[in-house]
Design a protein around this motif. Sequence first.
Motif, PDB file in Angstrom:
ATOM      1  N   ALA A  71       7.859   2.695 -11.856  1.00  0.00           N
ATOM      2  CA  ALA A  71       7.898   1.292 -11.447  1.00  0.00           C
ATOM      3  C   ALA A  71       6.863   0.480 -12.225  1.00  0.00           C
ATOM      4  O   ALA A  71       5.898   1.026 -12.760  1.00  0.00           O
ATOM      5  N   ALA A  72       7.067  -0.824 -12.253  1.00  0.00           N
ATOM      6  CA  ALA A  72       6.095  -1.736 -12.849  1.00  0.00           C
ATOM      7  C   ALA A  72       4.794  -1.656 -12.056  1.00  0.00           C
ATOM      8  O   ALA A  72       4.797  -1.305 -10.868  1.00  0.00           O
ATOM      9  N   ALA A  73       3.691  -2.002 -12.707  1.00  0.00           N
ATOM     10  CA  ALA A  73       2.374  -1.881 -12.079  1.00  0.00           C
ATOM     11  C   ALA A  73       2.281  -2.667 -10.777  1.00  0.00           C
ATOM     12  O   ALA A  73       1.731  -2.172  -9.786  1.00  0.00           O
ATOM     13  N   TRP A  74       2.808  -3.888 -10.728  1.00  0.00           N
ATOM     14  CA  TRP A  74       2.707  -4.693  -9.507  1.00  0.00           C
ATOM     15  C   TRP A  74       3.488  -4.050  -8.363  1.00  0.00           C
ATOM     16  O   TRP A  74       3.034  -4.049  -7.225  1.00  0.00           O
ATOM     17  N   LEU A  75       4.671  -3.489  -8.680  1.00  0.00           N
ATOM     18  CA  LEU A  75       5.477  -2.844  -7.651  1.00  0.00           C
ATOM     19  C   LEU A  75       4.826  -1.529  -7.204  1.00  0.00           C
ATOM     20  O   LEU A  75       4.820  -1.206  -6.009  1.00  0.00           O
ATOM     21  N   ALA A  76       4.269  -0.795  -8.152  1.00  0.00           N
ATOM     22  CA  ALA A  76       3.592   0.462  -7.813  1.00  0.00           C
ATOM     23  C   ALA A  76       2.407   0.202  -6.892  1.00  0.00           C
ATOM     24  O   ALA A  76       2.150   0.978  -5.973  1.00  0.00           O
ATOM     25  N   ARG A  77       1.701  -0.896  -7.112  1.00  0.00           N
ATOM     26  CA  ARG A  77       0.581  -1.238  -6.227  1.00  0.00           C
ATOM     27  C   ARG A  77       1.088  -1.496  -4.813  1.00  0.00           C
ATOM     28  O   ARG A  77       0.491  -1.033  -3.841  1.00  0.00           O
ATOM     29  N   GLU A  78       2.195  -2.221  -4.691  1.00  0.00           N
ATOM     30  CA  GLU A  78       2.772  -2.487  -3.375  1.00  0.00           C
ATOM     31  C   GLU A  78       3.242  -1.182  -2.717  1.00  0.00           C
ATOM     32  O   GLU A  78       3.046  -0.982  -1.523  1.00  0.00           O
ATOM     33  N   LEU A  79       3.858  -0.306  -3.499  1.00  0.00           N
ATOM     34  CA  LEU A  79       4.280   0.998  -2.977  1.00  0.00           C
ATOM     35  C   LEU A  79       3.077   1.807  -2.512  1.00  0.00           C
ATOM     36  O   LEU A  79       3.113   2.447  -1.458  1.00  0.00           O
ATOM     37  N   ALA A  80       2.014   1.788  -3.300  1.00  0.00           N
ATOM     38  CA  ALA A  80       0.805   2.543  -2.950  1.00  0.00           C
ATOM     39  C   ALA A  80       0.208   2.031  -1.644  1.00  0.00           C
ATOM     40  O   ALA A  80      -0.193   2.826  -0.784  1.00  0.00           O
ATOM     41  N   VAL A  81       0.152   0.717  -1.494  1.00  0.00           N
ATOM     42  CA  VAL A  81      -0.351   0.142  -0.241  1.00  0.00           C
ATOM     43  C   VAL A  81       0.544   0.571   0.914  1.00  0.00           C
ATOM     44  O   VAL A  81       0.058   0.979   1.980  1.00  0.00           O
TER      45      VAL A  81
END
Length: 176
Positions: free
Chosen positions: A43-53
């Motif tokens: 995933a794109a970095a912004w989406l991966a951050r949301e997934l991680a959260v």
Amino acid sequence: MEYLEFGCRVLLGGVFAVSAGSKLSSRAAFAEFVAATVRLTGAAAWLARELAVGVVVAEIAVVVALMVPASTQWGFAAAIGLLGAFSVAIVRSLRRGQRAPCRCFGASSTPLGLQHVIRNVVLAAFGVLGISGATAALELGPACVVAFAALIGVALVARLDDLIGLFRATTATPQQ
């Protein structure tokens, strides 16, 4: 049967608590988890951050649900669902040839592999055992023994990559 359910609650609650705690222990640890999520999902970095959260929030929710007697069934179901989702993500990553280290329990140099899927399946099996158990009043002595055994299980799961590394065959290099 109530002690089995209690042991499963402690084991899964402990595993998810250690997992969430390792990701939230520092900004660097969370950033490494986000980077691992990018590699794992593609995933794109912004989406991966949301997934991680979302993953960390879900892990904390499982811990809380397993601690509150009225919500343990939900906690077991959520744990099983999360473990299933993690396993699917790992298998998809392996099929893409991506074997980057997992940051499930903090820093690790062990690449993703079948052992991570097996670990998740075994933990999900404990969720199934727990969800089918009955919650009842426990005697303190036996409950402490069960909790201690489950906490040993938490430590073993959290350090599984290290334990496997101890028993993996290595090639010796001749000394000069």
